[in-house]
Design a protein around this motif. Structure first.
Motif, PDB file in Angstrom:
ATOM      1  N   ASP A 108      -8.702 -10.984   8.871  1.00 20.03           N
ATOM      2  CA  ASP A 108      -7.780 -10.065   9.521  1.00 20.03           C
ATOM      3  C   ASP A 108      -7.356 -10.710  10.841  1.00 20.03           C
ATOM      4  OD1 ASP A 108      -8.080  -8.169   7.498  1.00 20.03           O
ATOM      5  OD2 ASP A 108      -9.811  -7.256   8.487  1.00 20.03           O
ATOM      6  N   ARG A 111      -5.259  -8.703   6.428  1.00 18.19           N
ATOM      7  CA  ARG A 111      -4.436  -7.675   7.062  1.00 18.19           C
ATOM      8  C   ARG A 111      -3.971  -8.187   8.418  1.00 18.19           C
ATOM      9  NH1 ARG A 111      -6.666  -1.726   5.142  1.00 18.19           N
ATOM     10  NH2 ARG A 111      -6.921  -2.364   2.969  1.00 18.19           N
ATOM     11  N   ASN A 123       1.374  -8.896   2.851  1.00 19.50           N
ATOM     12  CA  ASN A 123       0.166  -8.538   3.597  1.00 19.50           C
ATOM     13  C   ASN A 123       0.316  -7.152   4.209  1.00 19.50           C
ATOM     14  OD1 ASN A 123       1.195 -11.400   4.007  1.00 19.50           O
ATOM     15  ND2 ASN A 123      -0.997 -11.732   4.263  1.00 19.50           N
TER      16      ASN A 123
END
Length: 265
Positions: A88, A112, A189
């Protein structure tokens, strides 16, 4: 806390906490220390990796211009070097542009994405902000001596005398026009956009940016089944310059990072 040799650069990074990796990318003239107020909240849940980007903090500059694209390649190389797999990634301001380019250029490395207070095209800033960016040069850097960012740089930079050069190279970067709208619209994403309600980016661009990610086009439905994968948070009572001091930021980010991959059906 150490350096990684990537792309001809000795890239400073440090890690805190444990768990799924979260890479934090600071804003212009900042360093890993920029995230100090928020680090306990993030490191309590994640393995947090902070990075000093090219020419910033403990990462000495090299003989190449500052570009969002090359800094994104540096971070991608670091993720591979550390064996983080899918990480992330959260970037603020300048780091937000780097994080966005990282997801565009190396989507397999980003699980993410969180973009904080950064537009997807140069025209997304307020005109007066663009004008201030365009005026940045070595002389501006000289006038900024004694400010908190300069004091941090003077304390930790390998070559403190490079401070005016950093301002010159950053100004040259910020005078360049860019528009990543098409690439943003193609991103797969899941992405969280976070802005202040009195940010340096107008809310009209915030809505445009979110729309490119699939948000704001329709009602989510009574059961939320039409909710977009990406999210938007507008934090009240803050400006662009207060975002990294506010506990409202991790409060918005952590639920996004831990939510199910797809909305409930």
């Amino acid at each position: 806390m150490s350096y990684a040799e990537v792309n001809g650069l000795r890239l400073w990074h440090e890690a805190h906490g444990s768990g799924r990796p979260l890479v934090l990318l600071h804003g212009g003239y900042g360093a890993a220390e920029s995230f100090a107020p928020l680090l306990p909240a993030f490191a309590g849940r994640r393995r947090v990796v902070t990075v000093d980007l090219q020419g910033h903090g403990r990462t000495a500059d090299v003989d190449r211009p500052l570009r969002f694209e090359s800094m994104a390649d540096d971070v991608a190389a670091l993720i591979r070097h550390l064996g983080l797999g899918e990480a992330d990634v959260l970037g603020y301001s300048l780091g937000g542009g780097v994080a966005l380019r990282l997801a565009i250029q190396h989507p397999a490395l980003v699980r993410r994405l969180v973009v904080v207070s950064a537009p997807c095209r140069s025209g997304g800033w307020y005109p007066e902000v663009l004008a201030a960016m365009a005026a940045q040069d070595a002389a501006t850097g000289e006038r900024m001596r004694g400010t908190p960012p300069h004091e941090l740089y003077a304390r930790i930079a390998p070559r403190p005398q490079d401070w005016p050069a950093l301002w010159a190279k950053t100004g040259e970067l910020l005078r360049r026009d860019y528009d990543w709208s098409a690439q943003v619209a193609a991103l797969a994403n899941p992405t969280l956009l976070v802005f202040a309600d009195a940010d340096s980016v107008p809310t009209s661009h915030v809505a445009e940016f979110f729309g490119l990610l699939g948000g704001g086009h329709r009602d989510a439905g009574w059961d939320g089944s039409d909710r977009p994968a990406s999210r938007l948070a507008v934090l009240p009572g803050l400006t662009h310059y207060e975002m990294l001091d506010s506990p409202a930021l991790p409060a918005a980010v952590l639920p996004f990072l831990t939510a199910p991959a797809r909305p409930p059906q």
